[in-house]
Motif scaffolding. Structure first.
Motif, PDB file in Angstrom:
ATOM      1  N   ILE A 121       0.814  -1.215   0.000  1.00  0.00           N
ATOM      2  CA  ILE A 121       0.000   0.000   0.000  1.00  0.00           C
ATOM      3  C   ILE A 121       0.850   1.268   0.000  1.00  0.00           C
ATOM      4  N   LEU A 122       2.047   1.226   0.559  1.00  0.00           N
ATOM      5  CA  LEU A 122       2.904   2.411   0.547  1.00  0.00           C
ATOM      6  C   LEU A 122       3.794   2.453  -0.685  1.00  0.00           C
ATOM      7  N   PHE A 123       4.469   1.316  -0.962  1.00  0.00           N
ATOM      8  CA  PHE A 123       5.500   1.300  -1.999  1.00  0.00           C
ATOM      9  C   PHE A 123       5.050   0.634  -3.298  1.00  0.00           C
ATOM     10  N   GLY A 124       3.891  -0.021  -3.290  1.00  0.00           N
ATOM     11  CA  GLY A 124       3.438  -0.702  -4.492  1.00  0.00           C
ATOM     12  C   GLY A 124       4.278  -1.913  -4.829  1.00  0.00           C
ATOM     13  N   ARG A 125       4.714  -2.679  -3.799  1.00  0.00           N
ATOM     14  CA  ARG A 125       5.586  -3.825  -4.024  1.00  0.00           C
ATOM     15  C   ARG A 125       4.853  -5.139  -3.748  1.00  0.00           C
ATOM     16  N   THR A 126       5.295  -6.193  -4.430  1.00  0.00           N
ATOM     17  CA  THR A 126       4.759  -7.525  -4.226  1.00  0.00           C
ATOM     18  C   THR A 126       5.450  -8.180  -3.024  1.00  0.00           C
ATOM     19  N   ALA A 127       5.079  -9.409  -2.731  1.00  0.00           N
ATOM     20  CA  ALA A 127       5.658 -10.131  -1.599  1.00  0.00           C
ATOM     21  C   ALA A 127       7.156 -10.371  -1.773  1.00  0.00           C
ATOM     22  N   THR A 128       7.636 -10.381  -3.018  1.00  0.00           N
ATOM     23  CA  THR A 128       9.064 -10.578  -3.265  1.00  0.00           C
ATOM     24  C   THR A 128       9.823  -9.263  -3.395  1.00  0.00           C
ATOM     25  N   GLY A 129       9.135  -8.132  -3.108  1.00  0.00           N
ATOM     26  CA  GLY A 129       9.794  -6.835  -3.159  1.00  0.00           C
ATOM     27  C   GLY A 129       9.866  -6.216  -4.534  1.00  0.00           C
ATOM     28  N   THR A 130       9.150  -6.776  -5.497  1.00  0.00           N
ATOM     29  CA  THR A 130       9.151  -6.230  -6.852  1.00  0.00           C
ATOM     30  C   THR A 130       8.111  -5.120  -6.962  1.00  0.00           C
ATOM     31  N   SER A 131       8.513  -3.982  -7.523  1.00  0.00           N
ATOM     32  CA  SER A 131       7.619  -2.836  -7.634  1.00  0.00           C
ATOM     33  C   SER A 131       6.604  -3.030  -8.746  1.00  0.00           C
ATOM     34  N   MET A 132       5.363  -2.662  -8.442  1.00  0.00           N
ATOM     35  CA  MET A 132       4.299  -2.652  -9.436  1.00  0.00           C
ATOM     36  C   MET A 132       4.106  -1.218  -9.918  1.00  0.00           C
ATOM     37  N   SER A 133       3.637  -1.082 -11.135  1.00  0.00           N
ATOM     38  CA  SER A 133       3.512   0.259 -11.712  1.00  0.00           C
ATOM     39  C   SER A 133       2.163   0.900 -11.438  1.00  0.00           C
ATOM     40  N   GLU A 134       1.250   0.183 -10.764  1.00  0.00           N
ATOM     41  CA  GLU A 134      -0.118   0.690 -10.663  1.00  0.00           C
ATOM     42  C   GLU A 134      -0.566   0.959  -9.239  1.00  0.00           C
ATOM     43  N   GLU A 135       0.341   0.937  -8.269  1.00  0.00           N
ATOM     44  CA  GLU A 135      -0.072   1.154  -6.895  1.00  0.00           C
ATOM     45  C   GLU A 135       1.063   1.805  -6.110  1.00  0.00           C
ATOM     46  N   GLY A 136       0.710   2.573  -5.067  1.00  0.00           N
ATOM     47  CA  GLY A 136       1.705   3.142  -4.169  1.00  0.00           C
ATOM     48  C   GLY A 136       1.753   4.656  -4.213  1.00  0.00           C
ATOM     49  N   PHE A 137       2.413   5.224  -3.196  1.00  0.00           N
ATOM     50  CA  PHE A 137       2.558   6.669  -3.089  1.00  0.00           C
ATOM     51  C   PHE A 137       3.756   7.139  -3.902  1.00  0.00           C
ATOM     52  N   GLU A 138       3.659   8.372  -4.395  1.00  0.00           N
ATOM     53  CA  GLU A 138       4.738   9.000  -5.160  1.00  0.00           C
ATOM     54  C   GLU A 138       5.113  10.324  -4.512  1.00  0.00           C
ATOM     55  N   GLY A 139       6.357  10.737  -4.735  1.00  0.00           N
ATOM     56  CA  GLY A 139       6.842  12.004  -4.187  1.00  0.00           C
ATOM     57  C   GLY A 139       7.785  11.781  -3.024  1.00  0.00           C
ATOM     58  N   MET A 140       8.158  12.873  -2.341  1.00  0.00           N
ATOM     59  CA  MET A 140       9.063  12.821  -1.194  1.00  0.00           C
ATOM     60  C   MET A 140       8.229  12.719   0.071  1.00  0.00           C
ATOM     61  N   TRP A 141       7.845  11.505   0.417  1.00  0.00           N
ATOM     62  CA  TRP A 141       6.916  11.293   1.528  1.00  0.00           C
ATOM     63  C   TRP A 141       7.561  10.474   2.640  1.00  0.00           C
ATOM     64  N   ILE A 142       6.940  10.537   3.826  1.00  0.00           N
ATOM     65  CA  ILE A 142       7.306   9.686   4.962  1.00  0.00           C
ATOM     66  C   ILE A 142       6.003   9.227   5.607  1.00  0.00           C
ATOM     67  N   GLY A 143       5.913   7.933   5.905  1.00  0.00           N
ATOM     68  CA  GLY A 143       4.691   7.383   6.483  1.00  0.00           C
ATOM     69  C   GLY A 143       4.905   6.856   7.890  1.00  0.00           C
ATOM     70  N   VAL A 144       3.859   6.947   8.712  1.00  0.00           N
ATOM     71  CA  VAL A 144       3.834   6.345  10.047  1.00  0.00           C
ATOM     72  C   VAL A 144       2.703   5.324  10.042  1.00  0.00           C
ATOM     73  N   ILE A 145       3.033   4.072  10.353  1.00  0.00           N
ATOM     74  CA  ILE A 145       2.053   2.991  10.236  1.00  0.00           C
ATOM     75  C   ILE A 145       1.866   2.278  11.577  1.00  0.00           C
ATOM     76  N   PHE A 146       0.602   2.079  11.932  1.00  0.00           N
ATOM     77  CA  PHE A 146       0.225   1.253  13.083  1.00  0.00           C
ATOM     78  C   PHE A 146      -0.359  -0.036  12.512  1.00  0.00           C
ATOM     79  N   GLY A 147       0.430  -1.117  12.535  1.00  0.00           N
ATOM     80  CA  GLY A 147       0.015  -2.354  11.886  1.00  0.00           C
ATOM     81  C   GLY A 147       0.095  -3.550  12.814  1.00  0.00           C
ATOM     82  N   ARG A 148       0.014  -4.736  12.216  1.00  0.00           N
ATOM     83  CA  ARG A 148       0.009  -5.970  13.011  1.00  0.00           C
ATOM     84  C   ARG A 148       0.457  -7.133  12.127  1.00  0.00           C
TER      85      ARG A 148
END
Length: 538
Positions: A121-148
């Motif tokens: 959801i942040l980087f648009g990457r698959t489980a193997t770390g490969t980037s997808m061209s159709e998902e993810g944030f662009e620009g000079m950003w920083i995210g804070v995530i509360f996950g599990r």
């Protein structure tokens, strides 16, 4: 030592960069007033650290304070539950469609995200770390995530693919500069070794000028429970393209997808054109939009009296004629910049980097006359062997070599930091020297040199670096080694998207300037010969 000038008495104002850094004077300036920390923010469990005049947020024991100019976007899962914040996002791709994050955005994940969900959801990457061209944030950003992850909750800070941020485990603070970290004491030994801003260089490998304060590099996250930095990418070997031109085409098409997305918000664009590769590649990427009536594209070239600037001017005039676009030509004016303004800018960005940008920001501000979008060519060097073009591709990478690449002084702290950076790389990556050097470029030159400069200016950033997209950077790291070393990436991007622009050579003087270049080369060779003779006589 050089003293801080007073702007009250113009007769005693000192100009330009100091010959030797006065650290006592810098410390007297610190911290800067919070209203001057444009677009900066801090995250901490300590409410008392948050400036009262700033926007304030709170979640699960963590207080967030943000300068009023900071774009803070709340992240929610698909069911509407809060899962974090993201700062300064420029664009979000969802199934290939551009979305502009405003105050809140719902992301395609159910409930609290797992580590794998975050990559998607942040980087648009698959489980193997490969980037997808159709998902993810662009620009000079920083995210804070509360996950599990399963039953184990986590709280993390993720810089974008080319961004970075400071953190202090002892103070329990994550912040954009040391100005926001209580009692940030100077490490005088490392400060003297780097000698910024007198020397134009940058702090590398996560080092800073302050005790206990570290820089969180791209491709790492900060675990807020332990305040440890953890590398999260890359996780698998890069699958190289059979042909480098395939990667060039992928970068062009993805960059055009981003530009089409940005065109929903911006109608005016400026491309800073030179004789080099990157600016021309950006112009070629923009070709489908250039002559649509609803868009206004302008080219801009700034030149001086030096040969390089004159070559830029010569080439850009020829290229502007081919493109049939308005071309603004500006002669560089050497201004006397008050040293106080340079030093204040240096302190504002956490004393991270010293260079021409400090003087430029002090004289030009944000460039408020243009409210459109500047298209920058940043990050293209990651695809043309910037640090390793002249070396053996199979030779193992050592600490001394990576320190030399980033221009760090050779002292114990820099050697240890470089050793840690190399040691934490996956074993398969350490066995691929070209990938080590290109990742070095991304994490050090972009993350430590380029990223902090973004806090120099006031107002909303109006720059898009299409080449610095995470998808594009990974594509560059998948180019065959020989192709990277050949430097053909931008050539093939242009050949794919606007081949006519290749009729003007890259960075090559033509006509009378060729004669001037030969004269200059002869003078340089004569100077070198004189120096060698003097040395031999001694």
């Amino acid at each position: 030592m050089t003293s801080i000038p007073s702007l009250q008495n113009q007769d005693t104002v000192e100009y330009g960069f100091p010959e030797k850094t006065n650290f006592d004077a810098l410390d007297r300036m610190t911290p800067l007033p919070v209203q001057e920390l444009f677009r900066q923010w801090l995250l901490t469990p300590h409410r008392e650290y948050i400036p009262e005049s700033w926007d304030q947020y709170f979640y699960e024991g963590w207080h967030l304070g943000a300068h009023p100019q900071t774009h803070v976007c709340r992240l929610h899962c698909s069911e509407g539950h809060f899962i974090g914040w993201i700062f300064q996002p420029q664009l979000y791709l969802r199934e290939g469609q551009a979305v502009f994050p405003e105050e809140m955005i719902n992301l395609p994940v159910r409930g609290q995200p797992s580590s794998q969900d975050v990559e998607r959801i942040l980087f648009g990457r698959t489980a193997t770390g490969t980037s997808m061209s159709e998902e993810g944030f662009e620009g000079m950003w920083i995210g804070v995530i509360f996950g599990r992850d399963g039953k184990k909750p986590f709280r993390r800070v993720y810089p974008g693919p080319t961004h970075s941020v400071l953190f202090s485990p002892s103070a329990e603070v994550v912040a954009t500069s040391h100005n926001l970290i209580p009692d940030a004491a100077r490490d005088i030994e490392i400060s003297r070794a780097f000698d910024l801003p007198a020397r134009q260089r940058f702090y590398s490998f996560g080092l800073t000028a302050f005790k206990g304060v570290q820089r969180l590099l791209p491709n790492h996250y900060l675990d807020l429970d332990s305040f440890n930095a953890v590398r999260h990418w890359p996780t698998h070997p890069f699958e190289q393209f059979e042909h480098g031109a395939t990667g060039a085409e992928r970068i062009v098409e993805h960059s055009r997808r981003l530009l089409w997305g940005l065109s929903k918000r911006y109608s005016s664009y400026k491309i800073f054109l030179s004789a080099g590769r990157d600016s021309r590649a950006i112009a070629a990427i923009a070709r489908p939009l250039l002559h649509e009536d609803r868009f206004d594209f302008r080219l801009n070239t700034t030149y001086g009296s030096d040969l390089g600037s004159r070559v830029d001017l010569q080439a850009s005039i020829q290229l502007a004629r081919i493109m049939r676009l308005p071309h603004d030509v500006t002669k560089r004016v050497i201004r006397k910049v008050p040293r106080l303004a340079i030093l204040k800018g240096f302190v504002r960005i956490g004393e991270a980097v010293s260079g021409p940008s400090l003087a430029s920001a002090a004289t030009s501000g944000q460039g408020a006359a243009f409210s459109g979008l500047n298209l920058a060519g940043m990050a293209g060097e990651a695809g043309r062997a910037f640090y390793w073009a002249g070396r053996d591709s199979d030779k193992p990478v050592g600490v001394e070599e990576v320190n030399k690449c980033v221009g760090a002084p050779v002292v114990e702290s820099t050697v240890l930091a470089a050793e840690r950076w190399l040691a934490e790389l996956p074993a398969w990556l350490r066995d691929s020297p070209p990938d080590v050097f290109d990742l070095l470029y991304v994490e050090q030159r972009l993350g430590c040199w380029e990223a902090p400069v973004r806090y120099l200016y006031t107002g909303t950033p109006h720059t898009a670096s299409l080449m610095a997209s995470g998808f594009n950077i990974e594509t560059m790291l998948r180019l065959p080694y020989a192709y990277r070393k050949s430097g053909r990436l931008q050539h093939d991007m242009i050949a794919h998207s606007w081949p006519e622009l290749l009729s003007v050579p890259f960075n090559e003087p033509r006509g009378f300037l060729r004669f001037v270049a030969l004269q200059e080369r002869a003078r340089n060779q004569l100077r070198a010969l004189r120096r060698a003779l003097r040395s031999a006589i001694r």
